[in-house]
Write a protein that holds these residues in place. Structure first.
Motif, PDB file in Angstrom:
ATOM      1  N   GLU A 147      41.271 -30.362  25.852  1.00 20.20           N
ATOM      2  CA  GLU A 147      40.438 -29.282  26.363  1.00 20.20           C
ATOM      3  C   GLU A 147      38.956 -29.637  26.302  1.00 20.20           C
ATOM      4  N   TYR A 148      38.613 -30.638  25.507  1.00 20.12           N
ATOM      5  CA  TYR A 148      37.215 -30.981  25.276  1.00 20.12           C
ATOM      6  C   TYR A 148      36.851 -32.247  26.047  1.00 20.12           C
ATOM      7  N   ARG A 149      35.583 -32.337  26.387  1.00 21.95           N
ATOM      8  CA  ARG A 149      35.121 -33.533  27.081  1.00 21.95           C
ATOM      9  C   ARG A 149      35.200 -34.748  26.177  1.00 21.95           C
ATOM     10  N   GLN A 150      34.857 -34.567  24.901  1.00 21.27           N
ATOM     11  CA  GLN A 150      34.914 -35.685  23.956  1.00 21.27           C
ATOM     12  C   GLN A 150      35.122 -35.130  22.542  1.00 21.27           C
ATOM     13  N   TRP A 151      36.372 -34.931  22.159  1.00 21.60           N
ATOM     14  CA  TRP A 151      36.697 -34.421  20.833  1.00 21.60           C
ATOM     15  C   TRP A 151      36.196 -35.362  19.744  1.00 21.60           C
ATOM     16  N   PRO A 152      35.676 -34.841  18.593  1.00 21.72           N
ATOM     17  CA  PRO A 152      35.491 -33.422  18.252  1.00 21.72           C
ATOM     18  C   PRO A 152      34.112 -32.885  18.622  1.00 21.72           C
ATOM     19  N   PHE A 153      33.365 -33.646  19.433  1.00 24.29           N
ATOM     20  CA  PHE A 153      32.058 -33.178  19.872  1.00 24.29           C
ATOM     21  C   PHE A 153      32.239 -32.056  20.899  1.00 24.29           C
ATOM     22  N   VAL A 154      31.204 -31.231  21.061  1.00 26.48           N
ATOM     23  CA  VAL A 154      31.258 -30.175  22.058  1.00 26.48           C
ATOM     24  C   VAL A 154      29.987 -30.189  22.896  1.00 26.48           C
ATOM     25  N   THR A 155      30.156 -29.928  24.174  1.00 26.92           N
ATOM     26  CA  THR A 155      29.003 -29.763  25.060  1.00 26.92           C
ATOM     27  C   THR A 155      28.422 -28.369  24.848  1.00 26.92           C
ATOM     28  N   GLN A 156      27.267 -28.102  25.441  1.00 27.41           N
ATOM     29  CA  GLN A 156      26.681 -26.769  25.312  1.00 27.41           C
ATOM     30  C   GLN A 156      27.591 -25.720  25.922  1.00 27.41           C
ATOM     31  N   GLU A 157      28.203 -26.031  27.067  1.00 27.11           N
ATOM     32  CA  GLU A 157      29.116 -25.084  27.710  1.00 27.11           C
ATOM     33  C   GLU A 157      30.330 -24.816  26.831  1.00 27.11           C
ATOM     34  N   HIS A 181      23.944 -28.633  17.339  1.00 30.71           N
ATOM     35  CA  HIS A 181      22.924 -29.649  17.091  1.00 30.71           C
ATOM     36  C   HIS A 181      22.762 -30.501  18.353  1.00 30.71           C
ATOM     37  N   PRO A 182      21.540 -30.624  18.879  1.00 37.03           N
ATOM     38  CA  PRO A 182      21.357 -31.332  20.150  1.00 37.03           C
ATOM     39  C   PRO A 182      21.628 -32.827  20.088  1.00 37.03           C
ATOM     40  N   THR A 183      21.518 -33.422  18.901  1.00 36.53           N
ATOM     41  CA  THR A 183      21.730 -34.860  18.769  1.00 36.53           C
ATOM     42  C   THR A 183      23.164 -35.186  18.380  1.00 36.53           C
ATOM     43  N   TYR A 184      23.664 -34.528  17.334  1.00 35.08           N
ATOM     44  CA  TYR A 184      25.017 -34.799  16.852  1.00 35.08           C
ATOM     45  C   TYR A 184      26.094 -34.149  17.722  1.00 35.08           C
ATOM     46  N   ARG A 185      25.706 -33.147  18.523  1.00 33.45           N
ATOM     47  CA  ARG A 185      26.633 -32.418  19.389  1.00 33.45           C
ATOM     48  C   ARG A 185      27.784 -31.798  18.586  1.00 33.45           C
ATOM     49  N   MET A 186      27.442 -31.325  17.413  1.00 33.89           N
ATOM     50  CA  MET A 186      28.369 -30.624  16.535  1.00 33.89           C
ATOM     51  C   MET A 186      27.725 -29.306  16.112  1.00 33.89           C
ATOM     52  N   PRO A 187      28.529 -28.273  15.832  1.00 40.78           N
ATOM     53  CA  PRO A 187      27.950 -27.045  15.272  1.00 40.78           C
ATOM     54  C   PRO A 187      27.243 -27.353  13.960  1.00 40.78           C
TER      55      PRO A 187
END
Length: 242
Positions: A6-16, A135-141
């Motif tokens: 479901e994710y573009r790149q698990w476990p990271f998340v995009t803003q959407e 987080h804009p750099t780590y792309r993690m909550p």
């Protein structure tokens, strides 16, 4: 099929994706049958116009007042915290059985940078505000937290106060040596630019990689990994499917 697809790149998340997991998390809170827990624990989905991004705000009293009027006054003040940061807000009220919620959407147009909540002799109950931002750099909550209305002489922006009021005894030594979640750091708040504390996300990726969860469960799992270090546990009722 793996939920990771479901994710573009698990476990990271995009803003959407983050906006979506915030909405799912808020929905869980709205639907959960929490009863008296709602008196000391509130979750609100927020949105800020300056960055056009979502985040989660969680308010928790550090101790339950003995006087019911004190409790009402305390939450009356807490319900106004952060209103200057969002354009939309969901305000939740419960009926007499303390379970049925009636969400009401209201539009707020206030200026950023307004004064913090004013001190009140009758509602000076210590509480903590947690916020979950991407987080804009780590792309993690990333979990941010600030203390409010501590007893006179106890500074709110103080690492010792954080350890005294939020960190359970079992976590203290681990956090002081930068444990599995990266330890407690301080930096300007991502919206207000006021100094605040946060759990550094540098090692959150490794902790989340062991899980395979849907977007509906993402923040529940993530808070299970990160939140307990600073006294934040999601009510178990929120884990139950409606």
């Amino acid at each position: 099929m793996s939920h990771r697809d479901e994710y573009r790149q698990w476990p990271f998340v995009t803003q959407e994706e983050f906006d979506l997991v915030c909405a799912f998390f808020d929905q869980r809170y709205v639907r959960a049958e929490l009863g008296p827990t709602r008196q000391i624990f509130k979750i609100r989905s927020r949105w800020t116009a300056t960055t056009a991004t979502s985040y989660i705000e969680i308010l928790r009293l550090l101790q339950l007042p003995e006087d019911q009027d004190e409790l009402s006054l305390a939450f009356g003040k807490m319900n106004g915290v952060g209103s200057e940061l969002s354009d939309t807000d969901v305000e939740m009220n419960e009926d007499t059985d303390h379970e049925a919620l009636r969400p009401e959407l209201r539009r707020q147009e206030t200026e950023c940078g307004s004064a913090p909540p004013q001190y009140s002799l009758f509602s000076n109950q210590p509480y903590v505000t947690y916020e979950v931002h991407l987080h804009p750099t780590y792309r993690m909550p990333t979990l941010w937290f600030t203390l409010h209305d501590l007893p006179m002489g106890e500074p709110a922006f103080d690492l010792d106060s954080i350890y005294r009021y939020l960190v359970p005894e079992d976590y203290k030594s681990r956090l002081r040596t930068a444990g599995i979640t990266g330890g407690i750091s301080a930096a300007p708040h991502p919206i207000t630019d006021v100094p605040a504390f946060f759990m550094h996300p540098c090692q959150t990726k490794e902790a989340m990689e062991d899980f395979d969860c849907s977007m509906n469960d993402y923040l529940m799992v993530w808070l299970g990994v990160v939140g307990g270090c600073v006294g934040l546990w999601v009510p178990p009722e929120m884990a139950q499917e409606s």
